[in-house]
Design an enzyme around this catalytic site. Sequence first.
Site, PDB file in Angstrom:
ATOM      1  N   GLY A   1       0.832  -1.208   0.000  1.00  0.00           N
ATOM      2  CA  GLY A   1       0.000   0.000   0.000  1.00  0.00           C
ATOM      3  C   GLY A   1       0.859   1.247   0.000  1.00  0.00           C
TER       4      GLY A   1
ATOM      5  N   ALA B   1      15.636  10.408  -0.726  1.00  0.00           N
ATOM      6  CA  ALA B   1      16.783  10.322   0.183  1.00  0.00           C
ATOM      7  C   ALA B   1      17.685   9.140  -0.188  1.00  0.00           C
ATOM      8  CB  ALA B   1      16.301  10.200   1.626  1.00  0.00           C
TER       9      ALA B   1
ATOM     10  N   ARG C   1       0.962  -5.113  -5.910  1.00  0.00           N
ATOM     11  CA  ARG C   1       0.991  -6.348  -5.112  1.00  0.00           C
ATOM     12  C   ARG C   1       1.324  -7.462  -6.095  1.00  0.00           C
ATOM     13  NH1 ARG C   1      -2.686  -3.419  -1.512  1.00  0.00           N
ATOM     14  NH2 ARG C   1      -1.436  -3.241   0.363  1.00  0.00           N
ATOM     15  N   CYS C   2       2.069  -8.449  -5.649  1.00  0.00           N
ATOM     16  CA  CYS C   2       2.549  -9.481  -6.566  1.00  0.00           C
ATOM     17  C   CYS C   2       2.591 -10.825  -5.835  1.00  0.00           C
ATOM     18  CB  CYS C   2       3.943  -9.077  -7.076  1.00  0.00           C
ATOM     19  SG  CYS C   2       4.749 -10.326  -8.078  1.00  0.00           S
TER      20      CYS C   2
ATOM     21  N   ASP D   1       4.802  -4.882   6.246  1.00  0.00           N
ATOM     22  CA  ASP D   1       5.359  -6.177   6.663  1.00  0.00           C
ATOM     23  C   ASP D   1       5.387  -7.194   5.528  1.00  0.00           C
ATOM     24  OD1 ASP D   1       2.617  -6.322   6.750  1.00  0.00           O
ATOM     25  OD2 ASP D   1       2.541  -7.641   8.500  1.00  0.00           O
ATOM     26  N   GLY D   2       4.392  -7.158   4.646  1.00  0.00           N
ATOM     27  CA  GLY D   2       4.400  -8.075   3.495  1.00  0.00           C
ATOM     28  C   GLY D   2       5.631  -7.830   2.632  1.00  0.00           C
TER      29      GLY D   2
ATOM     30  N   THR E   1       4.080   2.768   5.618  1.00  0.00           N
ATOM     31  CA  THR E   1       2.663   2.369   5.625  1.00  0.00           C
ATOM     32  C   THR E   1       1.919   3.317   6.557  1.00  0.00           C
ATOM     33  OG1 THR E   1       1.093   0.743   6.512  1.00  0.00           O
ATOM     34  CG2 THR E   1       3.333   0.537   7.285  1.00  0.00           C
TER      35      THR E   1
ATOM     36  N   ASP F   1      -0.484   2.566   8.347  1.00  0.00           N
ATOM     37  CA  ASP F   1      -1.122   1.821   9.451  1.00  0.00           C
ATOM     38  C   ASP F   1      -0.354   1.873  10.776  1.00  0.00           C
ATOM     39  OD1 ASP F   1      -3.007   1.081   7.577  1.00  0.00           O
ATOM     40  OD2 ASP F   1      -1.962  -0.768   7.046  1.00  0.00           O
TER      41      ASP F   1
ATOM     42  N   ASP G   1       1.704  -0.259  11.841  1.00  0.00           N
ATOM     43  CA  ASP G   1       1.526  -1.598  12.407  1.00  0.00           C
ATOM     44  C   ASP G   1       2.821  -2.415  12.430  1.00  0.00           C
ATOM     45  OD1 ASP G   1       1.743  -1.853   9.667  1.00  0.00           O
ATOM     46  OD2 ASP G   1       0.054  -3.226   9.439  1.00  0.00           O
TER      47      ASP G   1
ATOM     48  N   ARG H   1      -5.831  -1.389   9.186  1.00  0.00           N
ATOM     49  CA  ARG H   1      -5.850  -2.867   9.199  1.00  0.00           C
ATOM     50  C   ARG H   1      -6.053  -3.376  10.630  1.00  0.00           C
ATOM     51  NH1 ARG H   1      -1.792  -5.327   4.770  1.00  0.00           N
ATOM     52  NH2 ARG H   1      -0.168  -4.467   6.070  1.00  0.00           N
TER      53      ARG H   1
ATOM     54  N   GLY I   1     -10.887  14.769  19.818  1.00  0.00           N
ATOM     55  CA  GLY I   1     -11.853  14.809  20.916  1.00  0.00           C
ATOM     56  C   GLY I   1     -13.038  13.873  20.726  1.00  0.00           C
TER      57      GLY I   1
ATOM     58  N   LEU J   1     -23.892  18.661  22.241  1.00  0.00           N
ATOM     59  CA  LEU J   1     -24.630  18.853  20.990  1.00  0.00           C
ATOM     60  C   LEU J   1     -24.319  17.772  19.950  1.00  0.00           C
ATOM     61  CD1 LEU J   1     -24.339  22.712  20.600  1.00  0.00           C
ATOM     62  CD2 LEU J   1     -26.279  21.368  21.392  1.00  0.00           C
TER      63      LEU J   1
ATOM     64  N   ARG K   1     -25.144   9.023  11.857  1.00  0.00           N
ATOM     65  CA  ARG K   1     -24.638   9.012  10.481  1.00  0.00           C
ATOM     66  C   ARG K   1     -23.271   8.327  10.478  1.00  0.00           C
ATOM     67  NH1 ARG K   1     -29.056  10.147   9.718  1.00  0.00           N
ATOM     68  NH2 ARG K   1     -30.005  11.910   8.623  1.00  0.00           N
TER      69      ARG K   1
ATOM     70  N   GLN L   1      -7.235   8.698   3.111  1.00  0.00           N
ATOM     71  CA  GLN L   1      -6.210   8.644   4.178  1.00  0.00           C
ATOM     72  C   GLN L   1      -4.843   8.236   3.646  1.00  0.00           C
ATOM     73  OE1 GLN L   1      -8.237   6.639   7.894  1.00  0.00           O
ATOM     74  NE2 GLN L   1      -9.331   6.157   6.036  1.00  0.00           N
ATOM     75  N   ARG L   2      -4.811   7.620   2.480  1.00  0.00           N
ATOM     76  CA  ARG L   2      -3.520   7.176   1.934  1.00  0.00           C
ATOM     77  C   ARG L   2      -2.853   8.248   1.087  1.00  0.00           C
ATOM     78  NH1 ARG L   2      -4.182   1.192   0.780  1.00  0.00           N
ATOM     79  NH2 ARG L   2      -3.215   1.554  -1.231  1.00  0.00           N
TER      80      ARG L   2
HETATM   81  P1  ADP Z   1       2.541  -4.388   2.698  1.00  0.00           P
HETATM   82  O1  ADP Z   1       3.966  -4.386   2.327  1.00  0.00           O
HETATM   83  O2  ADP Z   1       1.948  -3.014   2.669  1.00  0.00           O
HETATM   84  O3  ADP Z   1       2.277  -5.150   3.982  1.00  0.00           O
HETATM   85  P2  ADP Z   1       1.449  -6.648   1.187  1.00  0.00           P
HETATM   86  O4  ADP Z   1       1.201  -7.488   2.392  1.00  0.00           O
HETATM   87  O5  ADP Z   1       0.398  -6.618   0.132  1.00  0.00           O
HETATM   88  O6  ADP Z   1       1.718  -5.118   1.532  1.00  0.00           O
HETATM   89  O7  ADP Z   1       2.814  -7.156   0.517  1.00  0.00           O
HETATM   90  C1  ADP Z   1       3.349  -6.486  -0.604  1.00  0.00           C
HETATM   91  C2  ADP Z   1       4.036  -7.477  -1.510  1.00  0.00           C
HETATM   92  O8  ADP Z   1       5.137  -8.094  -0.812  1.00  0.00           O
HETATM   93  C3  ADP Z   1       3.195  -8.664  -1.961  1.00  0.00           C
HETATM   94  O9  ADP Z   1       2.341  -8.333  -3.026  1.00  0.00           O
HETATM   95  C4  ADP Z   1       4.284  -9.638  -2.388  1.00  0.00           C
HETATM   96  O10 ADP Z   1       4.798  -9.285  -3.656  1.00  0.00           O
HETATM   97  C5  ADP Z   1       5.353  -9.410  -1.326  1.00  0.00           C
HETATM   98  N1  ADP Z   1       5.214 -10.416  -0.260  1.00  0.00           N
HETATM   99  C6  ADP Z   1       4.315 -10.446   0.736  1.00  0.00           C
HETATM  100  N2  ADP Z   1       4.444 -11.568   1.498  1.00  0.00           N
HETATM  101  C7  ADP Z   1       5.457 -12.278   0.957  1.00  0.00           C
HETATM  102  C8  ADP Z   1       6.090 -13.542   1.269  1.00  0.00           C
HETATM  103  N3  ADP Z   1       5.688 -14.289   2.285  1.00  0.00           N
HETATM  104  N4  ADP Z   1       7.111 -13.945   0.479  1.00  0.00           N
HETATM  105  C9  ADP Z   1       7.528 -13.187  -0.561  1.00  0.00           C
HETATM  106  N5  ADP Z   1       6.971 -12.014  -0.911  1.00  0.00           N
HETATM  107  C10 ADP Z   1       5.956 -11.539  -0.174  1.00  0.00           C
END
Ligand code: ADP
Length: 319
Positions: free
Chosen positions: A11, A22, A72-73, A103-104, A125, A127, A129, A171, A185, A214, A243, A251-252
């Site tokens: 993201g 940098a 994403r891949c 973290d992904g 990110t 988040d 997180d 998330r 607040g 209010l 509402r 936000q991104r």
């Molecule tokens: P973020 O980095 O924001 O947490 P994602 O969780 O979608 O986002 O991860 C981003 C990309 O990182 C994935 O689309 C994939 O290409 C790679 N990735 C995520 N998990 C793994 C994994 N276990 N092994 C290898 N590549 C990964």
Amino acid sequence: MKKIAVMTSGGDAPGMNAAVRAVVRKSIYHGLEVYGVHRGFLGLLNDDIKPMNLSSVADVIQRGGTVLRSARCEEFKEKDNQVKAAKILRDKGIEGIIVIGGDGSFRGAERLASQGIKAIGVPGTIDNDIPYTDYTIGFDTAVNTALDAINKTRDTATSHERTFVIEVMGRDCGDIALAAGLAGGAESILVPEIEYDIEEVCQRLRKGAQRGKLHSIILVAEGVASGFEVGEQIKQKTGFETRVIVLGHIQRGGTPSSFDRVLASKLAAKAVDLLIEGQSSKMVGIKENKIVNVDILNAIDAPKKFDKEMYDLAKVLSI
Ligand code: ADP
């Protein structure tokens, strides 16, 4: 180390461009050649890699999103593709890579490191997180965006004496809701780290109404429940006009705050230093205002600490 690469992945977050800038400028300052990988791990597998120079990152520090694009891949989770990616980099003489993402993306970076490419993660990110860093790049800007929305919603909430439920991103992490809720607040803040009691939320609303309040604002982190669900529960239990607003992807985006630009610049510069030292499989972070680095696997696997003190304070201040 003579040649390194930089990518943004997962993201997008405001401040990623400041980080890319940098990396490029610090690398060139130290006499390294630097390459930009476009569209994260997807671009890496497609050899979408271009040399960068000082001008490649001119006029980007103030821009949201990422000039390197992100993607994403799923295929990158397959070992064959990790081997292929490492070969693509090696064939160009690229020995190290800086991955800006969540973290992904760090898991992906670690997989590249296991194939012999030195890899450093920079937490980008909204988040917040990621463990072992007090802040991630983009979080501060996202909180300010949410806060701006809360401020505007307050005007209408007051004029019409309504209850507003605002759902924010994050998330599984409640940090955006907590920071924006305290600063804005909010009457109640619902975060995934702490189980919520809808009866208590409603009781606070009733008490507020009794003493002539209010308007009321309830912040809900997306990891708790949908804002619509919470809004419906409140309406049914209290009978108050309620509402719901889901802030979503605004936000991104947006121009990064000064905090995010400074943080991005410092973290990215440290990542370059680590590669020059020959380090790998590290994540850079900020802890108690100091730039630190930790093993990337620790950063992925450790639980993220929740600021319970701040949560309790927000509760006290919103009685
Ligand atoms: P973020 O980095 O924001 O947490 P994602 O969780 O979608 O986002 O991860 C981003 C990309 O990182 C994935 O689309 C994939 O290409 C790679 N990735 C995520 N998990 C793994 C994994 N276990 N092994 C290898 N590549 C990964």
